[in-house]
Design an enzyme around this catalytic site. Structure first.
Site, PDB file in Angstrom:
ATOM      1  N   ARG A   7      -1.171   7.998  11.228  1.00  0.00           N
ATOM      2  CA  ARG A   7      -1.603   6.693  10.691  1.00  0.00           C
ATOM      3  C   ARG A   7      -1.053   5.540  11.541  1.00  0.00           C
ATOM      4  O   ARG A   7       0.104   5.523  11.936  1.00  0.00           O
ATOM      5  CB  ARG A   7      -1.115   6.531   9.251  1.00  0.00           C
ATOM      6  CG  ARG A   7      -1.389   5.119   8.737  1.00  0.00           C
ATOM      7  CD  ARG A   7      -1.343   4.997   7.257  1.00  0.00           C
ATOM      8  NE  ARG A   7      -0.093   5.442   6.662  1.00  0.00           N
ATOM      9  CZ  ARG A   7       0.071   5.608   5.362  1.00  0.00           C
ATOM     10  NH1 ARG A   7      -0.922   5.390   4.539  1.00  0.00           N
ATOM     11  NH2 ARG A   7       1.229   6.004   4.883  1.00  0.00           N
TER      12      ARG A   7
ATOM     13  N   ARG B 269       2.117   4.402 -11.259  1.00  0.00           N
ATOM     14  CA  ARG B 269       2.706   5.576 -10.635  1.00  0.00           C
ATOM     15  C   ARG B 269       3.603   6.331 -11.595  1.00  0.00           C
ATOM     16  O   ARG B 269       4.081   7.410 -11.275  1.00  0.00           O
ATOM     17  CB  ARG B 269       3.559   5.112  -9.455  1.00  0.00           C
ATOM     18  CG  ARG B 269       3.021   5.518  -8.109  1.00  0.00           C
ATOM     19  CD  ARG B 269       4.014   5.008  -7.095  1.00  0.00           C
ATOM     20  NE  ARG B 269       3.802   5.549  -5.789  1.00  0.00           N
ATOM     21  CZ  ARG B 269       3.020   4.990  -4.870  1.00  0.00           C
ATOM     22  NH1 ARG B 269       2.325   3.927  -5.140  1.00  0.00           N
ATOM     23  NH2 ARG B 269       2.947   5.530  -3.677  1.00  0.00           N
TER      24      ARG B 269
ATOM     25  N   LYS C 157      -5.964   7.231  -0.341  1.00  0.00           N
ATOM     26  CA  LYS C 157      -6.296   6.320  -1.450  1.00  0.00           C
ATOM     27  C   LYS C 157      -6.707   4.936  -0.930  1.00  0.00           C
ATOM     28  O   LYS C 157      -7.689   4.366  -1.390  1.00  0.00           O
ATOM     29  CB  LYS C 157      -5.098   6.155  -2.399  1.00  0.00           C
ATOM     30  CG  LYS C 157      -4.606   7.448  -3.019  1.00  0.00           C
ATOM     31  CD  LYS C 157      -3.428   7.207  -3.946  1.00  0.00           C
ATOM     32  CE  LYS C 157      -2.202   6.675  -3.247  1.00  0.00           C
ATOM     33  NZ  LYS C 157      -1.586   7.602  -2.265  1.00  0.00           N
TER      34      LYS C 157
ATOM     35  N   ARG D 298       9.195  10.892  -0.030  1.00  0.00           N
ATOM     36  CA  ARG D 298       8.032  10.367  -0.765  1.00  0.00           C
ATOM     37  C   ARG D 298       7.261  11.493  -1.444  1.00  0.00           C
ATOM     38  O   ARG D 298       6.786  11.344  -2.564  1.00  0.00           O
ATOM     39  CB  ARG D 298       7.116   9.596   0.191  1.00  0.00           C
ATOM     40  CG  ARG D 298       7.696   8.247   0.582  1.00  0.00           C
ATOM     41  CD  ARG D 298       7.001   7.673   1.790  1.00  0.00           C
ATOM     42  NE  ARG D 298       5.611   7.341   1.544  1.00  0.00           N
ATOM     43  CZ  ARG D 298       4.700   7.208   2.513  1.00  0.00           C
ATOM     44  NH1 ARG D 298       5.031   7.402   3.773  1.00  0.00           N
ATOM     45  NH2 ARG D 298       3.470   6.880   2.209  1.00  0.00           N
TER      46      ARG D 298
ATOM     47  N   ARG E  69       3.930   2.669  10.096  1.00  0.00           N
ATOM     48  CA  ARG E  69       4.616   2.170   8.905  1.00  0.00           C
ATOM     49  C   ARG E  69       6.070   2.673   8.877  1.00  0.00           C
ATOM     50  O   ARG E  69       6.331   3.818   9.234  1.00  0.00           O
ATOM     51  CB  ARG E  69       3.891   2.655   7.644  1.00  0.00           C
ATOM     52  CG  ARG E  69       3.130   1.551   6.952  1.00  0.00           C
ATOM     53  CD  ARG E  69       2.214   2.047   5.901  1.00  0.00           C
ATOM     54  NE  ARG E  69       2.872   2.729   4.793  1.00  0.00           N
ATOM     55  CZ  ARG E  69       2.250   3.093   3.684  1.00  0.00           C
ATOM     56  NH1 ARG E  69       0.957   2.820   3.535  1.00  0.00           N
ATOM     57  NH2 ARG E  69       2.874   3.716   2.718  1.00  0.00           N
TER      58      ARG E  69
HETATM   59  P1  AP5 Z   1      -4.416   6.052   3.637  1.00  0.00           P
HETATM   60  O1  AP5 Z   1      -5.749   5.612   3.132  1.00  0.00           O
HETATM   61  O2  AP5 Z   1      -3.513   5.044   4.261  1.00  0.00           O
HETATM   62  O3  AP5 Z   1      -3.643   6.925   2.535  1.00  0.00           O
HETATM   63  P2  AP5 Z   1      -2.932   6.495   1.169  1.00  0.00           P
HETATM   64  O4  AP5 Z   1      -3.191   7.573   0.185  1.00  0.00           O
HETATM   65  O5  AP5 Z   1      -3.314   5.094   0.800  1.00  0.00           O
HETATM   66  O6  AP5 Z   1      -1.449   6.590   1.647  1.00  0.00           O
HETATM   67  P3  AP5 Z   1      -0.179   5.691   1.335  1.00  0.00           P
HETATM   68  O7  AP5 Z   1       0.929   6.240   2.203  1.00  0.00           O
HETATM   69  O8  AP5 Z   1      -0.486   4.216   1.493  1.00  0.00           O
HETATM   70  O9  AP5 Z   1       0.096   6.011  -0.130  1.00  0.00           O
HETATM   71  P4  AP5 Z   1       1.448   5.852  -0.826  1.00  0.00           P
HETATM   72  O10 AP5 Z   1       1.026   6.134  -2.223  1.00  0.00           O
HETATM   73  O11 AP5 Z   1       2.585   6.616  -0.304  1.00  0.00           O
HETATM   74  O12 AP5 Z   1       1.865   4.370  -0.405  1.00  0.00           O
HETATM   75  P5  AP5 Z   1       1.840   2.966  -1.142  1.00  0.00           P
HETATM   76  O13 AP5 Z   1       1.491   1.979  -0.133  1.00  0.00           O
HETATM   77  O14 AP5 Z   1       1.061   3.028  -2.411  1.00  0.00           O
HETATM   78  O15 AP5 Z   1      -4.716   7.238   4.705  1.00  0.00           O
HETATM   79  C1  AP5 Z   1      -3.647   7.873   5.399  1.00  0.00           C
HETATM   80  C2  AP5 Z   1      -4.089   8.165   6.858  1.00  0.00           C
HETATM   81  O16 AP5 Z   1      -5.138   9.144   6.837  1.00  0.00           O
HETATM   82  C3  AP5 Z   1      -4.658   6.953   7.613  1.00  0.00           C
HETATM   83  O17 AP5 Z   1      -4.255   7.037   8.949  1.00  0.00           O
HETATM   84  C4  AP5 Z   1      -6.179   7.107   7.482  1.00  0.00           C
HETATM   85  O18 AP5 Z   1      -6.844   6.535   8.598  1.00  0.00           O
HETATM   86  C5  AP5 Z   1      -6.318   8.631   7.473  1.00  0.00           C
HETATM   87  N1  AP5 Z   1      -7.427   9.107   6.670  1.00  0.00           N
HETATM   88  C6  AP5 Z   1      -7.859   8.619   5.469  1.00  0.00           C
HETATM   89  N2  AP5 Z   1      -8.890   9.335   5.016  1.00  0.00           N
HETATM   90  C7  AP5 Z   1      -9.107  10.319   5.935  1.00  0.00           C
HETATM   91  C8  AP5 Z   1     -10.040  11.389   6.040  1.00  0.00           C
HETATM   92  N3  AP5 Z   1     -10.954  11.590   5.103  1.00  0.00           N
HETATM   93  N4  AP5 Z   1      -9.958  12.218   7.115  1.00  0.00           N
HETATM   94  C9  AP5 Z   1      -9.022  12.013   8.067  1.00  0.00           C
HETATM   95  N5  AP5 Z   1      -8.125  11.017   8.051  1.00  0.00           N
HETATM   96  C10 AP5 Z   1      -8.168  10.172   6.988  1.00  0.00           C
HETATM   97  O19 AP5 Z   1       3.376   2.842  -1.594  1.00  0.00           O
HETATM   98  C11 AP5 Z   1       4.414   2.739  -0.630  1.00  0.00           C
HETATM   99  C12 AP5 Z   1       5.757   2.650  -1.344  1.00  0.00           C
HETATM  100  O20 AP5 Z   1       5.800   1.462  -2.161  1.00  0.00           O
HETATM  101  C13 AP5 Z   1       6.077   3.788  -2.314  1.00  0.00           C
HETATM  102  O21 AP5 Z   1       6.643   4.885  -1.629  1.00  0.00           O
HETATM  103  C14 AP5 Z   1       7.051   3.105  -3.277  1.00  0.00           C
HETATM  104  O22 AP5 Z   1       8.328   2.993  -2.710  1.00  0.00           O
HETATM  105  C15 AP5 Z   1       6.494   1.708  -3.394  1.00  0.00           C
HETATM  106  N6  AP5 Z   1       5.527   1.550  -4.515  1.00  0.00           N
HETATM  107  C16 AP5 Z   1       4.212   1.196  -4.393  1.00  0.00           C
HETATM  108  N7  AP5 Z   1       3.629   1.152  -5.605  1.00  0.00           N
HETATM  109  C17 AP5 Z   1       4.584   1.499  -6.506  1.00  0.00           C
HETATM  110  C18 AP5 Z   1       4.576   1.649  -7.924  1.00  0.00           C
HETATM  111  N8  AP5 Z   1       3.464   1.412  -8.655  1.00  0.00           N
HETATM  112  N9  AP5 Z   1       5.726   2.026  -8.543  1.00  0.00           N
HETATM  113  C19 AP5 Z   1       6.850   2.247  -7.834  1.00  0.00           C
HETATM  114  N10 AP5 Z   1       6.933   2.133  -6.494  1.00  0.00           N
HETATM  115  C20 AP5 Z   1       5.807   1.755  -5.823  1.00  0.00           C
END
Ligand code: AP5
Length: 246
Positions: free
Chosen positions: A159, A120, A41, A203, A192
């Site tokens: 990552r 979310r 994402k 997660r 991370r």
């Molecule tokens: P990346 O683009 O980093 O993936 P992502 O989907 O953004 O993954 P996240 O782990 O950031 O999502 P998340 O939803 O768990 O975390 P968030 O930060 O929102 O890509 C992943 C890897 O793959 C990278 O190494 C990239 O280079 C590689 N890649 C990408 N595309 C590729 C491709 N096409 N081919 C190959 N490789 C590729 O949330 C973190 C925490 O915060 C949550 O767990 C929760 O505790 C809290 N939180 C955040 N928002 C909320 C909310 N709204 N409500 C409640 N809690 C929340």
């Protein structure tokens, strides 16, 4: 194409963008990205924002910025939120809504916005809908990225992230030019805290439970677009663009 400045909203609600997004569509798009942790994402949000001249709002990045050593934005509620995040649990809705509400200016951005990691839960989606109604704006698409679990785990386990400018790399799929160092700002790349195997399992479980009702909620509103997330980031970006235009 020049990228909009992302530092302002990371540093806090009171900071103004030094390089505001330049709208490239009229009217601008307002998007939500859904999908499992690690599906890509953040990577897609970056590509979409560059193409659209939109504001990229990631609640995960805001929480990680608050968790960084020396952060001065850490209120008691944020400290508790960071603890939830490190355990892989969802942060309580009200804390997230306060964080997003503080950045209301980003939601009113002239270039539109790409929300990554928010909403979310259905409660968060309802709050976003009410907010947007008050502002007289609407969501255009909710892109739901889908990928088999084994490929997601591969993306997460390789990552590496930049603690400075938040750029995201992958050890094999998107390696930096110099091993271990950010291409953009030269900082040493990190794993991370929540990319440890035990936390990844939590997660994924939390995601399975919260995402299904959210997907159904947006499907019922006619906004949901499922996007297969296999292939390179550029291929997925083009697929997203085509899905929206169809
Ligand atoms: P990346 O683009 O980093 O993936 P992502 O989907 O953004 O993954 P996240 O782990 O950031 O999502 P998340 O939803 O768990 O975390 P968030 O930060 O929102 O890509 C992943 C890897 O793959 C990278 O190494 C990239 O280079 C590689 N890649 C990408 N595309 C590729 C491709 N096409 N081919 C190959 N490789 C590729 O949330 C973190 C925490 O915060 C949550 O767990 C929760 O505790 C809290 N939180 C955040 N928002 C909320 C909310 N709204 N409500 C409640 N809690 C929340």
């Amino acid at each position: 194409m020049k990228k909009p400045d992302r530092k302002a909203w990371l540093l806090g609600a009171q900071v103004i963008c030094t390089d505001p997004p330049q709208p490239r569509l009229d009217p601008p798009w307002r998007l939500v990205l859904l999908g499992a942790p690690g599906v890509g994402k953040g990577t897609q949000a970056d590509l979409l924002c560059t193409r659209l001249g939109a504001c990229h709002l990631s609640t995960g990045d805001i929480l990680r910025a608050a968790a960084a050593p020396g952060s001065c934005n850490r209120t008691p509620a944020l400290s508790a939120a960071v603890d939830f995040m490190h355990r892989g649990a969802l942060v309580p809705d009200q804390v997230i809504l306060d964080l997003v509400g503080e950045r209301g200016r980003c939601l009113r951005c002239c270039g539109g916005f790409v929300l990554d990691g928010f909403p979310r839960t259905v409660a968060q989606a309802e709050a976003l809908e009410a907010y947007m109604k008050r502002e007289g704006v609407q969501l255009d698409y909710v892109f739901n990225y889908e990928l088999p679990l084994n490929e997601i785990v591969d993306r997460l386990s390789g990552r590496r992230v930049c603690p400075g400018c938040k750029a995201v790399y992958h050890q094999t799929h998107q390696p930096p030019k110099k091993a271990g160092l950010c291409d953009k700002c030269g900082a040493r790349l990190l794993i991370r805290d929540d990319d440890q195997p035990e936390t990844i399992r939590t997660r994924m479980k939390v995601y399975e439970e919260a995402n299904r009702p959210l997907v159904e909620w947006y499907r019922a509103k006619g906004l949901l677009v499922n996007v297969p997330a296999y292939g390179t980031p550029e291929e997925i970006f083009l697929r997203t663009w085509t899905c929206a235009r169809d």
